[in-house]
Design a protein around this motif. Structure first.
Motif, PDB file in Angstrom:
ATOM      1  N   GLN A 132      15.240  -3.102  -7.715  1.00  0.00           N
ATOM      2  CA  GLN A 132      15.091  -4.185  -6.743  1.00  0.00           C
ATOM      3  C   GLN A 132      14.031  -3.806  -5.695  1.00  0.00           C
ATOM      4  O   GLN A 132      13.196  -4.630  -5.325  1.00  0.00           O
ATOM      5  N   ALA A 133      14.054  -2.557  -5.243  1.00  0.00           N
ATOM      6  CA  ALA A 133      13.081  -2.096  -4.249  1.00  0.00           C
ATOM      7  C   ALA A 133      11.666  -2.101  -4.823  1.00  0.00           C
ATOM      8  O   ALA A 133      10.714  -2.480  -4.127  1.00  0.00           O
ATOM      9  N   ARG A 134      11.519  -1.706  -6.087  1.00  0.00           N
ATOM     10  CA  ARG A 134      10.184  -1.725  -6.711  1.00  0.00           C
ATOM     11  C   ARG A 134       9.641  -3.140  -6.782  1.00  0.00           C
ATOM     12  O   ARG A 134       8.473  -3.392  -6.481  1.00  0.00           O
ATOM     13  N   TRP A 135      10.490  -4.087  -7.180  1.00  0.00           N
ATOM     14  CA  TRP A 135      10.055  -5.475  -7.242  1.00  0.00           C
ATOM     15  C   TRP A 135       9.689  -5.988  -5.853  1.00  0.00           C
ATOM     16  O   TRP A 135       8.661  -6.643  -5.669  1.00  0.00           O
ATOM     17  N   ARG A 136      10.532  -5.688  -4.880  1.00  0.00           N
ATOM     18  CA  ARG A 136      10.283  -6.158  -3.510  1.00  0.00           C
ATOM     19  C   ARG A 136       8.962  -5.593  -2.989  1.00  0.00           C
ATOM     20  O   ARG A 136       8.152  -6.321  -2.405  1.00  0.00           O
ATOM     21  N   PHE A 143       1.681 -10.224  -1.448  1.00  0.00           N
ATOM     22  CA  PHE A 143       1.613 -11.134  -0.315  1.00  0.00           C
ATOM     23  C   PHE A 143       0.558 -10.663   0.694  1.00  0.00           C
ATOM     24  O   PHE A 143      -0.266 -11.447   1.162  1.00  0.00           O
ATOM     25  N   ARG A 144       0.580  -9.356   1.009  1.00  0.00           N
ATOM     26  CA  ARG A 144      -0.424  -8.809   1.948  1.00  0.00           C
ATOM     27  C   ARG A 144      -1.834  -8.920   1.377  1.00  0.00           C
ATOM     28  O   ARG A 144      -2.780  -9.250   2.089  1.00  0.00           O
ATOM     29  N   ALA A 145      -1.984  -8.651   0.103  1.00  0.00           N
ATOM     30  CA  ALA A 145      -3.301  -8.720  -0.528  1.00  0.00           C
ATOM     31  C   ALA A 145      -3.863 -10.139  -0.509  1.00  0.00           C
ATOM     32  O   ALA A 145      -5.067 -10.340  -0.577  1.00  0.00           O
ATOM     33  N   CYS A 146      -2.979 -11.094  -0.392  1.00  0.00           N
ATOM     34  CA  CYS A 146      -3.400 -12.503  -0.361  1.00  0.00           C
ATOM     35  C   CYS A 146      -3.454 -13.034   1.061  1.00  0.00           C
ATOM     36  O   CYS A 146      -3.331 -14.236   1.288  1.00  0.00           O
ATOM     37  N   ASP A 147      -3.619 -12.126   2.012  1.00  0.00           N
ATOM     38  CA  ASP A 147      -3.743 -12.502   3.424  1.00  0.00           C
ATOM     39  C   ASP A 147      -2.564 -13.326   3.927  1.00  0.00           C
ATOM     40  O   ASP A 147      -2.727 -14.260   4.719  1.00  0.00           O
ATOM     41  N   GLY A 148      -1.378 -12.989   3.448  1.00  0.00           N
ATOM     42  CA  GLY A 148      -0.179 -13.662   3.922  1.00  0.00           C
ATOM     43  C   GLY A 148       0.020 -15.056   3.369  1.00  0.00           C
ATOM     44  O   GLY A 148       0.867 -15.799   3.845  1.00  0.00           O
ATOM     45  N   VAL A 149      -0.767 -15.431   2.378  1.00  0.00           N
ATOM     46  CA  VAL A 149      -0.621 -16.734   1.739  1.00  0.00           C
ATOM     47  C   VAL A 149      -0.386 -16.474   0.255  1.00  0.00           C
ATOM     48  O   VAL A 149      -1.167 -15.781  -0.388  1.00  0.00           O
ATOM     49  N   TRP A 150       0.698 -17.003  -0.263  1.00  0.00           N
ATOM     50  CA  TRP A 150       0.961 -16.790  -1.683  1.00  0.00           C
ATOM     51  C   TRP A 150      -0.180 -17.361  -2.494  1.00  0.00           C
ATOM     52  O   TRP A 150      -0.737 -18.389  -2.145  1.00  0.00           O
ATOM     53  N   PRO A 151      -0.557 -16.691  -3.572  1.00  0.00           N
ATOM     54  CA  PRO A 151      -1.716 -17.109  -4.375  1.00  0.00           C
ATOM     55  C   PRO A 151      -1.722 -18.573  -4.752  1.00  0.00           C
ATOM     56  O   PRO A 151      -2.750 -19.224  -4.660  1.00  0.00           O
ATOM     57  N   LEU A 152      -0.581 -19.128  -5.125  1.00  0.00           N
ATOM     58  CA  LEU A 152      -0.569 -20.527  -5.538  1.00  0.00           C
ATOM     59  C   LEU A 152      -0.871 -21.453  -4.365  1.00  0.00           C
ATOM     60  O   LEU A 152      -1.416 -22.528  -4.553  1.00  0.00           O
ATOM     61  N   GLN A 153      -0.548 -21.043  -3.141  1.00  0.00           N
ATOM     62  CA  GLN A 153      -0.837 -21.882  -1.981  1.00  0.00           C
ATOM     63  C   GLN A 153      -2.341 -21.979  -1.745  1.00  0.00           C
ATOM     64  O   GLN A 153      -2.820 -22.965  -1.214  1.00  0.00           O
ATOM     65  N   LYS A 154      -3.102 -20.953  -2.122  1.00  0.00           N
ATOM     66  CA  LYS A 154      -4.540 -20.979  -1.914  1.00  0.00           C
ATOM     67  C   LYS A 154      -5.219 -22.041  -2.751  1.00  0.00           C
ATOM     68  O   LYS A 154      -6.309 -22.487  -2.451  1.00  0.00           O
TER      69      LYS A 154
END
Length: 156
Positions: A132-136, A143-154
């Motif tokens: 669970q920790a690995r997935w989290r 999320f951080r790599a996407c500047d706090g915006v989930w990829p699909l939201q972009k």
């Protein structure tokens, strides 16, 4: 499972560790259903937790409870129908569960987990907590790599 080279052919970005891979939702659901299919699904537990699904299965509307979970139930956020409880670890990790066993409120860690632990977000073993920790961690890094915006939201 296909060879990794076949997957790279479909997603060449995998060759670049800094690249992002955009995959269709349908394919992501397929990948997740394959992961769910690898779980040791307890169909009796799934039926007990999901009387609507059990009734549909009994009426012949569903081929199998396992198939329903891996293809539909997982995506409906139904509880994982898995009984993987390490008795010693669980009772040590969750002293209230140990107290419940000592009082006779439940017979053992597995019963506590089935009746309360799963719905309270507890895990049944150290390995489950680690997974669970690995997935989290992976999801948080995404999320951080996407500047706090989930990829699909972009793409919306």
């Amino acid at each position: 499972m296909p060879n990794f080279s076949e997957i790279v052919a479909a997603f060449p970005e995998l060759q670049n560790p800094d690249g992002r891979v955009w995959i269709p939702t349908r394919f992501l659901r397929f990948l997740l259903s394959q992961l769910a299919d690898a779980l040791p699904v307890d169909e009796h537990l799934y039926a007990a937790d999901n009387p609507d699904v059990a009734a549909a299965h009994e009426a012949g509307q569903l081929a199998s409870l396992r198939e329903h979970f891996t293809q539909t139930g997982y995506f409906e956020a139904r509880p994982l129908p898995v009984r993987l409880v390490d008795e010693h670890w669980y009772l040590t990790e969750y002293p209230d569960a140990g107290n419940a066993v000592a009082r006779g409120t439940v017979t053992d860690a597995a019963q506590h987990y089935a009746l309360r632990g799963r719905t309270e977000g507890r895990v049944g073993s150290a390995s489950q907590r680690e997974q669970q920790a690995r997935w989290r961690t992976e999801l948080e890094e995404l999320f951080r790599a996407c500047d706090g915006v989930w990829p699909l939201q972009k793409h919306m």
